[in-house]
Write a protein that holds these residues in place. Structure first.
Motif, PDB file in Angstrom:
ATOM      1  N   ILE A 159       0.844  -1.203   0.000  1.00  0.00           N
ATOM      2  CA  ILE A 159       0.000   0.000   0.000  1.00  0.00           C
ATOM      3  C   ILE A 159       0.882   1.257   0.000  1.00  0.00           C
ATOM      4  O   ILE A 159       0.596   2.230  -0.708  1.00  0.00           O
ATOM      5  CB  ILE A 159      -0.949  -0.002   1.216  1.00  0.00           C
ATOM      6  CG1 ILE A 159      -1.973  -1.137   1.061  1.00  0.00           C
ATOM      7  CG2 ILE A 159      -1.668   1.342   1.348  1.00  0.00           C
ATOM      8  CD1 ILE A 159      -2.883  -1.321   2.253  1.00  0.00           C
ATOM      9  N   ALA A 160       1.958   1.227   0.761  1.00  0.00           N
ATOM     10  CA  ALA A 160       2.858   2.386   0.822  1.00  0.00           C
ATOM     11  C   ALA A 160       3.492   2.666  -0.534  1.00  0.00           C
ATOM     12  O   ALA A 160       3.564   3.815  -0.985  1.00  0.00           O
ATOM     13  CB  ALA A 160       3.939   2.155   1.877  1.00  0.00           C
ATOM     14  N   ALA A 193       0.895   4.062  -2.992  1.00  0.00           N
ATOM     15  CA  ALA A 193       0.667   5.486  -2.739  1.00  0.00           C
ATOM     16  C   ALA A 193       1.773   6.326  -3.369  1.00  0.00           C
ATOM     17  O   ALA A 193       1.508   7.359  -3.999  1.00  0.00           O
ATOM     18  CB  ALA A 193       0.589   5.745  -1.240  1.00  0.00           C
ATOM     19  N   ASP A 194       3.015   5.866  -3.213  1.00  0.00           N
ATOM     20  CA  ASP A 194       4.156   6.594  -3.760  1.00  0.00           C
ATOM     21  C   ASP A 194       4.111   6.634  -5.285  1.00  0.00           C
ATOM     22  O   ASP A 194       4.318   7.680  -5.904  1.00  0.00           O
ATOM     23  CB  ASP A 194       5.451   5.935  -3.288  1.00  0.00           C
ATOM     24  CG  ASP A 194       6.690   6.659  -3.794  1.00  0.00           C
ATOM     25  OD1 ASP A 194       6.804   7.873  -3.561  1.00  0.00           O
ATOM     26  OD2 ASP A 194       7.541   6.005  -4.418  1.00  0.00           O
ATOM     27  N   LEU A 195       3.838   5.488  -5.919  1.00  0.00           N
ATOM     28  CA  LEU A 195       3.801   5.404  -7.382  1.00  0.00           C
ATOM     29  C   LEU A 195       2.641   6.198  -7.974  1.00  0.00           C
ATOM     30  O   LEU A 195       2.688   6.610  -9.139  1.00  0.00           O
ATOM     31  CB  LEU A 195       3.703   3.938  -7.819  1.00  0.00           C
ATOM     32  CG  LEU A 195       4.941   3.082  -7.540  1.00  0.00           C
ATOM     33  CD1 LEU A 195       4.633   1.611  -7.765  1.00  0.00           C
ATOM     34  CD2 LEU A 195       6.102   3.522  -8.418  1.00  0.00           C
ATOM     35  N   LEU A 196       1.616   6.426  -7.179  1.00  0.00           N
ATOM     36  CA  LEU A 196       0.475   7.225  -7.643  1.00  0.00           C
ATOM     37  C   LEU A 196       0.675   8.718  -7.375  1.00  0.00           C
ATOM     38  O   LEU A 196      -0.200   9.528  -7.694  1.00  0.00           O
ATOM     39  CB  LEU A 196      -0.815   6.751  -6.977  1.00  0.00           C
ATOM     40  CG  LEU A 196      -1.322   5.368  -7.417  1.00  0.00           C
ATOM     41  CD1 LEU A 196      -2.567   4.996  -6.638  1.00  0.00           C
ATOM     42  CD2 LEU A 196      -1.612   5.345  -8.916  1.00  0.00           C
ATOM     43  N   GLY A 197       1.809   9.057  -6.784  1.00  0.00           N
ATOM     44  CA  GLY A 197       2.124  10.471  -6.604  1.00  0.00           C
ATOM     45  C   GLY A 197       1.659  11.087  -5.303  1.00  0.00           C
ATOM     46  O   GLY A 197       1.653  12.315  -5.168  1.00  0.00           O
ATOM     47  N   SER A 235      -2.654  10.444   2.969  1.00  0.00           N
ATOM     48  CA  SER A 235      -3.370  11.188   1.925  1.00  0.00           C
ATOM     49  C   SER A 235      -3.981  10.230   0.913  1.00  0.00           C
ATOM     50  O   SER A 235      -5.097  10.427   0.431  1.00  0.00           O
ATOM     51  CB  SER A 235      -2.416  12.153   1.212  1.00  0.00           C
ATOM     52  OG  SER A 235      -1.870  13.077   2.116  1.00  0.00           O
ATOM     53  N   PHE A 236      -3.225   9.171   0.597  1.00  0.00           N
ATOM     54  CA  PHE A 236      -3.731   8.151  -0.313  1.00  0.00           C
ATOM     55  C   PHE A 236      -4.955   7.453   0.279  1.00  0.00           C
ATOM     56  O   PHE A 236      -5.966   7.257  -0.402  1.00  0.00           O
ATOM     57  CB  PHE A 236      -2.621   7.129  -0.592  1.00  0.00           C
ATOM     58  CG  PHE A 236      -3.078   5.894  -1.326  1.00  0.00           C
ATOM     59  CD1 PHE A 236      -3.705   5.982  -2.560  1.00  0.00           C
ATOM     60  CD2 PHE A 236      -2.873   4.632  -0.765  1.00  0.00           C
ATOM     61  CE1 PHE A 236      -4.116   4.839  -3.241  1.00  0.00           C
ATOM     62  CE2 PHE A 236      -3.284   3.488  -1.434  1.00  0.00           C
ATOM     63  CZ  PHE A 236      -3.912   3.597  -2.678  1.00  0.00           C
ATOM     64  N   THR A 237      -4.868   7.091   1.556  1.00  0.00           N
ATOM     65  CA  THR A 237      -5.984   6.407   2.215  1.00  0.00           C
ATOM     66  C   THR A 237      -7.234   7.291   2.234  1.00  0.00           C
ATOM     67  O   THR A 237      -8.347   6.819   1.968  1.00  0.00           O
ATOM     68  CB  THR A 237      -5.599   6.034   3.661  1.00  0.00           C
ATOM     69  OG1 THR A 237      -4.461   5.170   3.629  1.00  0.00           O
ATOM     70  CG2 THR A 237      -6.753   5.338   4.361  1.00  0.00           C
ATOM     71  N   HIS A 238      -7.051   8.573   2.519  1.00  0.00           N
ATOM     72  CA  HIS A 238      -8.172   9.511   2.549  1.00  0.00           C
ATOM     73  C   HIS A 238      -8.834   9.601   1.173  1.00  0.00           C
ATOM     74  O   HIS A 238     -10.067   9.540   1.050  1.00  0.00           O
ATOM     75  CB  HIS A 238      -7.681  10.893   2.989  1.00  0.00           C
ATOM     76  CG  HIS A 238      -8.760  11.922   3.064  1.00  0.00           C
ATOM     77  ND1 HIS A 238      -9.734  11.918   4.048  1.00  0.00           N
ATOM     78  CD2 HIS A 238      -9.033  12.984   2.259  1.00  0.00           C
ATOM     79  CE1 HIS A 238     -10.558  12.940   3.851  1.00  0.00           C
ATOM     80  NE2 HIS A 238     -10.149  13.602   2.773  1.00  0.00           N
ATOM     81  N   ALA A 239      -8.026   9.732   0.111  1.00  0.00           N
ATOM     82  CA  ALA A 239      -8.559   9.825  -1.249  1.00  0.00           C
ATOM     83  C   ALA A 239      -9.217   8.509  -1.654  1.00  0.00           C
ATOM     84  O   ALA A 239     -10.278   8.502  -2.297  1.00  0.00           O
ATOM     85  CB  ALA A 239      -7.435  10.179  -2.228  1.00  0.00           C
ATOM     86  N   PHE A 240      -8.599   7.402  -1.275  1.00  0.00           N
ATOM     87  CA  PHE A 240      -9.102   6.081  -1.641  1.00  0.00           C
ATOM     88  C   PHE A 240     -10.514   5.857  -1.088  1.00  0.00           C
ATOM     89  O   PHE A 240     -11.393   5.307  -1.767  1.00  0.00           O
ATOM     90  CB  PHE A 240      -8.153   5.007  -1.106  1.00  0.00           C
ATOM     91  CG  PHE A 240      -8.338   3.654  -1.734  1.00  0.00           C
ATOM     92  CD1 PHE A 240      -7.586   3.269  -2.829  1.00  0.00           C
ATOM     93  CD2 PHE A 240      -9.282   2.761  -1.239  1.00  0.00           C
ATOM     94  CE1 PHE A 240      -7.748   2.023  -3.420  1.00  0.00           C
ATOM     95  CE2 PHE A 240      -9.461   1.519  -1.817  1.00  0.00           C
ATOM     96  CZ  PHE A 240      -8.692   1.152  -2.917  1.00  0.00           C
TER      97      PHE A 240
END
Length: 326
Positions: free
Chosen positions: A288-289, A292-296, A302-307
Motif C-alpha cells: 500500500i505504501a 501510494a508513492d507510485l500514484l504520486g 493522503s492516499f488512504t483519505h482519497a481512496f
C-alpha cells in the motif's frame, strides 16, 4: 520545409499547401508528408534525404514527446513512454519493443508503403535524440530496413550509426545492447528540456497574429486530451503536478487550469481518474505504501483519505478483495 530552405532550395519549388488531417486538424495528411519527403529527395538529389533530415531534428521539434523522453529516468522508461504516446504525436506507424537475451529491438512498422524517406527520417531522429542523451555510452548493435540499400548508401549509414546497417530486412529495427536500458539519463536532460521550453516559447511569441489566433482557437479541448495523455504515458505519477504538465505543453499553469475548466474538468480530476485507473494493478503487485508513492501521493495517509472517497472502503480491504480474486 525549413530544412529544405536551409539547404538553399527555393521555397517556390516546395509543394504547398499541405492538407490538414480531418481527424485532427492540427496535423497534415500522412500521404502529403510522404510526398514532401520524396520531393525533398528529388530536389536535393539525395537518396538518403530522410537520413539527412533526421540528423537535424532538434528537441523542440518533438514537443510533448520530447518532454516525455527527457523526463524519464532511463532509456527503458523512455521507450515505454514512446510506445504509448507516439501515435498521439504522429499516427504514422506502429512501434513494437522486443526484449532479447542480450539486445533490445525496437521495430517500427509504417502504415503505408513507399515511405523510405519517412522511415529513414524517423529512425535517424530517434537515434540522434538518444545519442544526445546518453553520449558515448550509446553503441548500437545493428539497424535494419525493409527497403533496399546500395553499397554507397549502406556505407554512409553505417558510418553515422556506428553499427551494421542492412536493407531488405523483415522489419525496420533499431537493435542495441540490453544494458543500455538502465543507463541513467544525466542532468543535461533537464537543461535540454529547459532550453526546449525557452526556444518554443520564443517561437510562439514570434508567430504573426493570424497564426497565433489559429493556434489558440479551440485549444482548450485539445489541451485536455494532451494533459491526459501525458499522465498516461508516465511510468509513475510521482511529481506529476500541474506545473510540470503545463511546462510540457508550453503553457503556464494558470492557462492549463483555465483551459481544463473550459473543457469541463480540472487537473485534479484527470489526475485522480488516472490514479484510479492504475490502482488495481499497483495494489496487486505492490504494498500500500509503494502504491501510494507510485500514484504520486506524498503521504500514505493522503492516499488512504482519497481512496475512501473513490471506493468507500480502505486500501487494505480493497487489496484483500483483489488478492482473493487472484
Amino acid at each position: 520545409m525549413s530544412f529544405l530552405v536551409s539547404l538553399g532550395i527555393d521555397s517556390k519549388e516546395i509543394p504547398v499547401p499541405l492538407r490538414p488531417d480531418p481527424l485532427t486538424c492540427s496535423r497534415v495528411l500522412m500521404e502529403d508528408y510522404i510526398k514532401l519527403l520524396n520531393k525533398g529527395a528529388e530536389l536535393t538529389g539525395d537518396p538518403l534525404f530522410g537520413f539527412a533530415l533526421g540528423k537535424h531534428i532538434q528537441a523542440k521539434d518533438y514537443g510533448v514527446l520530447g518532454y516525455l523522453v527527457e523526463s524519464c529516468e532511463n532509456l527503458e522508461q523512455a521507450i515505454q513512454a514512446l510506445t504509448r504516446f507516439d501515435a498521439l504525436v504522429a499516427d504514422i506507424g506502429t512501434t513494437t519493443v522486443l526484449y532479447e537475451i542480450d539486445d533490445t529491438r525496437i521495430q517500427w512498422t509504417p502504415q503505408c508503403i513507399d515511405c523510405k524517406q519517412m522511415v529513414l527520417r524517423n529512425t535517424t531522429a530517434w537515434v540522434a535524440t538518444v545519442y544526445k542523451i546518453l553520449g558515448p555510452s550509446c553503441k548500437l548493435t545493428a539497424i535494419t530496413f525493409t527497403f533496399s540499400l546500395n553499397q554507397s548508401e549502406q556505407e554512409i549509414l553505417q558510418e553515422w550509426f556506428g553499427c551494421k546497417v542492412t536493407g531488405n530486412a523483415d522489419s525496420n529495427s533499431i537493435i542495441f545492447p540490453r544494458h543500455l536500458l538502465h543507463v541513467p539519463f544525466t542532468s543535461e536532460n533537464k537543461a535540454m528540456f529547459n532550453a526546449l521550453v525557452e526556444v518554443t516559447e520564443k517561437e510562439l511569441l514570434s508567430q504573426n497574429k493570424s497564426a497565433a489566433s489559429q493556434y489558440i482557437k479551440n485549444k482548450h479541448e485539445e489541451i485536455k486530451h494532451k494533459a491526459i495523455a501525458l499522465l498516461k504515458a508516465n511510468p509513475t505519477l510521482k511529481n506529476c503536478d500541474q506545473q510540470r504538465i503545463a511546462n510540457a505543453l508550453f503553457i503556464s499553469s494558470r492557462t492549463l487550469q483555465r483551459k481544463l475548466k473550459l473543457s469541463g474538468t480540472s487537473f485534479q480530476q484527470i489526475l485522480n481518474d488516472e490514479r484510479k485507473a492504475r490502482v488495481d494493478k499497483l495494489l496487486i503487485n505492490h504494498t500500500i505504501a509503494d502504491t501510494a508513492d507510485l500514484l504520486g501521493f506524498h503521504e500514505q495517509s493522503s492516499f488512504t483519505h482519497a481512496f475512501k472517497k473513490w471506493f468507500s472502503t480502505t486500501p487494505m480491504k480493497y487489496k484483500k478483495h483483489l488478492t482473493a480474486k487472484e
